[in-house]
Design a protein around this motif. Sequence first.
Motif, mmCIF file in Angstrom:
data_model
loop_
_atom_site.group_PDB
_atom_site.id
_atom_site.type_symbol
_atom_site.label_atom_id
_atom_site.label_comp_id
_atom_site.label_asym_id
_atom_site.label_seq_id
_atom_site.Cartn_x
_atom_site.Cartn_y
_atom_site.Cartn_z
ATOM 1 N N ASP A 112 0.925 -1.131 0.125
ATOM 2 C CA ASP A 112 -0.041 0.085 0.099
ATOM 3 C C ASP A 112 0.840 1.289 0.244
ATOM 4 O O ASP A 112 0.516 2.314 -0.645
ATOM 5 C CB ASP A 112 -0.652 0.060 1.267
ATOM 6 C CG ASP A 112 -2.009 -0.912 0.910
ATOM 7 O OD1 ASP A 112 -2.342 -1.402 0.018
ATOM 8 O OD2 ASP A 112 -2.503 -1.302 2.200
ATOM 9 N N MET A 172 2.209 1.858 -3.365
ATOM 10 C CA MET A 172 0.994 2.324 -4.325
ATOM 11 C C MET A 172 0.722 3.833 -3.879
ATOM 12 O O MET A 172 0.611 4.637 -5.174
ATOM 13 C CB MET A 172 -0.284 1.655 -3.885
ATOM 14 C CG MET A 172 -1.508 2.042 -4.763
ATOM 15 S SD MET A 172 -2.843 1.203 -4.432
ATOM 16 C CE MET A 172 -3.146 1.186 -2.533
ATOM 17 N N GLU A 217 -7.852 10.763 -13.194
ATOM 18 C CA GLU A 217 -8.436 9.673 -13.951
ATOM 19 C C GLU A 217 -6.904 8.579 -14.166
ATOM 20 O O GLU A 217 -7.055 7.376 -13.805
ATOM 21 C CB GLU A 217 -8.574 10.152 -15.251
ATOM 22 C CG GLU A 217 -10.196 10.655 -15.260
ATOM 23 C CD GLU A 217 -11.301 9.962 -14.407
ATOM 24 O OE1 GLU A 217 -11.334 8.706 -14.516
ATOM 25 O OE2 GLU A 217 -11.898 10.761 -13.665
ATOM 26 N N GLU A 218 -5.807 9.168 -14.430
ATOM 27 C CA GLU A 218 -4.966 8.498 -14.748
ATOM 28 C C GLU A 218 -4.139 7.889 -13.226
ATOM 29 O O GLU A 218 -3.701 6.667 -13.253
ATOM 30 C CB GLU A 218 -3.693 9.350 -15.216
ATOM 31 C CG GLU A 218 -2.550 8.427 -15.732
ATOM 32 C CD GLU A 218 -1.178 9.480 -16.489
ATOM 33 O OE1 GLU A 218 -0.508 8.882 -16.863
ATOM 34 O OE2 GLU A 218 -1.660 10.499 -16.367
ATOM 35 N N MET A 265 -6.288 7.356 -10.518
ATOM 36 C CA MET A 265 -6.842 6.283 -10.415
ATOM 37 C C MET A 265 -6.711 4.970 -11.113
ATOM 38 O O MET A 265 -6.759 3.607 -10.302
ATOM 39 C CB MET A 265 -8.337 6.540 -10.582
ATOM 40 C CG MET A 265 -9.013 7.967 -9.654
ATOM 41 S SD MET A 265 -10.488 8.553 -9.950
ATOM 42 C CE MET A 265 -11.433 7.186 -10.377
ATOM 43 N N ARG A 266 -6.544 5.127 -12.181
ATOM 44 C CA ARG A 266 -6.245 3.734 -13.150
ATOM 45 C C ARG A 266 -5.095 3.313 -12.924
ATOM 46 O O ARG A 266 -4.857 1.954 -12.888
ATOM 47 C CB ARG A 266 -6.594 4.107 -14.730
ATOM 48 C CG ARG A 266 -6.570 3.062 -15.625
ATOM 49 C CD ARG A 266 -6.572 3.533 -17.063
ATOM 50 N NE ARG A 266 -5.324 4.268 -17.320
ATOM 51 C CZ ARG A 266 -5.620 5.578 -17.724
ATOM 52 N NH1 ARG A 266 -6.729 6.329 -17.753
ATOM 53 N NH2 ARG A 266 -4.372 6.515 -17.833
ATOM 54 N N GLU A 267 -3.847 3.778 -12.831
ATOM 55 C CA GLU A 267 -2.594 3.135 -12.571
ATOM 56 C C GLU A 267 -2.443 2.639 -11.272
ATOM 57 O O GLU A 267 -1.719 1.699 -11.068
ATOM 58 C CB GLU A 267 -1.474 4.361 -13.033
ATOM 59 C CG GLU A 267 -1.378 4.735 -14.473
ATOM 60 C CD GLU A 267 -1.068 3.453 -15.193
ATOM 61 O OE1 GLU A 267 -0.156 2.600 -14.938
ATOM 62 O OE2 GLU A 267 -1.538 3.296 -16.539
ATOM 63 N N CYS A 268 -2.824 3.629 -10.161
ATOM 64 C CA CYS A 268 -2.483 3.157 -8.805
ATOM 65 C C CYS A 268 -3.732 2.416 -8.291
ATOM 66 O O CYS A 268 -3.803 1.765 -7.060
ATOM 67 C CB CYS A 268 -2.295 4.171 -8.057
ATOM 68 S SG CYS A 268 -0.611 5.165 -8.520
ATOM 69 N N GLU A 269 -4.806 2.141 -8.897
ATOM 70 C CA GLU A 269 -5.865 1.213 -8.430
ATOM 71 C C GLU A 269 -6.508 2.201 -6.975
ATOM 72 O O GLU A 269 -6.789 1.430 -6.104
ATOM 73 C CB GLU A 269 -5.697 0.220 -8.259
ATOM 74 C CG GLU A 269 -5.349 -0.719 -9.524
ATOM 75 C CD GLU A 269 -4.879 -2.142 -9.128
ATOM 76 O OE1 GLU A 269 -5.047 -2.758 -8.113
ATOM 77 O OE2 GLU A 269 -4.675 -2.992 -10.268
ATOM 78 N N LEU A 270 -6.642 3.503 -7.200
ATOM 79 C CA LEU A 270 -7.184 4.120 -5.926
ATOM 80 C C LEU A 270 -8.646 4.550 -6.240
ATOM 81 O O LEU A 270 -9.042 4.916 -7.580
ATOM 82 C CB LEU A 270 -6.349 5.314 -5.605
ATOM 83 C CG LEU A 270 -4.843 5.108 -5.216
ATOM 84 C CD1 LEU A 270 -4.241 6.622 -5.280
ATOM 85 C CD2 LEU A 270 -4.636 4.633 -3.960
ATOM 86 N N PRO A 271 -9.355 4.647 -5.150
ATOM 87 C CA PRO A 271 -10.684 5.161 -5.471
ATOM 88 C C PRO A 271 -10.522 6.614 -5.709
ATOM 89 O O PRO A 271 -9.591 7.492 -5.507
ATOM 90 C CB PRO A 271 -11.524 4.933 -4.132
ATOM 91 C CG PRO A 271 -10.476 4.375 -3.309
ATOM 92 C CD PRO A 271 -9.298 4.142 -3.897
ATOM 93 N N ARG A 272 -11.726 7.361 -6.169
ATOM 94 C CA ARG A 272 -11.543 8.531 -6.744
ATOM 95 C C ARG A 272 -11.400 9.510 -5.389
ATOM 96 O O ARG A 272 -10.648 10.399 -5.473
ATOM 97 C CB ARG A 272 -13.103 8.937 -7.142
ATOM 98 C CG ARG A 272 -13.213 10.402 -7.724
ATOM 99 C CD ARG A 272 -14.396 10.729 -8.445
ATOM 100 N NE ARG A 272 -14.277 10.092 -9.934
ATOM 101 C CZ ARG A 272 -13.694 10.919 -10.573
ATOM 102 N NH1 ARG A 272 -13.226 11.973 -10.520
ATOM 103 N NH2 ARG A 272 -13.618 10.559 -12.031
#
Length: 143
Positions: free
Chosen positions: A101, A104, A119-120, A122-129
């Motif tokens: 974590d 990340m 957006e990038e 959130m997508r690359e690090c798999e984080l919630p908004r």
Amino acid sequence: MSEVVNAQTVLLVISITSSILALVCLRFVFVMGKKLQNAQGQTAQLSSSLKGAEQQIAILRSEVAELRASIMSIGKRVVATEQELNDVANQQAAQKYDDPDAKMYSRAVKMVELGADIEEVMRECELPRAEAELLMSLHNKSK
């Protein structure tokens, strides 16, 4: 008869002179005896003072030895404590990089610093908004 009187006078003068000389010698011997007694008294006082000073020096030497031993003990403990502190710091650093974590979030912060959009991140690090927005707002505040 005048020769006898002259001889008697000479003997009287010699006798008086010898008596005076004897008195002066006695006075000299008396004065020197007093000075010798004073010198002996001073020698005894100096000897006593010297013994006291030697005792104080011995006490001070033992106290210095105790202080030296204490300081060396404290120094060893400080070195051991520093080593433990370095070990703990290294363990913390290792844990920081072992936690996925943490990796990340470190990556997400880097991306935000490099100008990535939400957006990038959130997508690359798999984080919630919400977390991505929080990182973005924290980064903007620090600027």
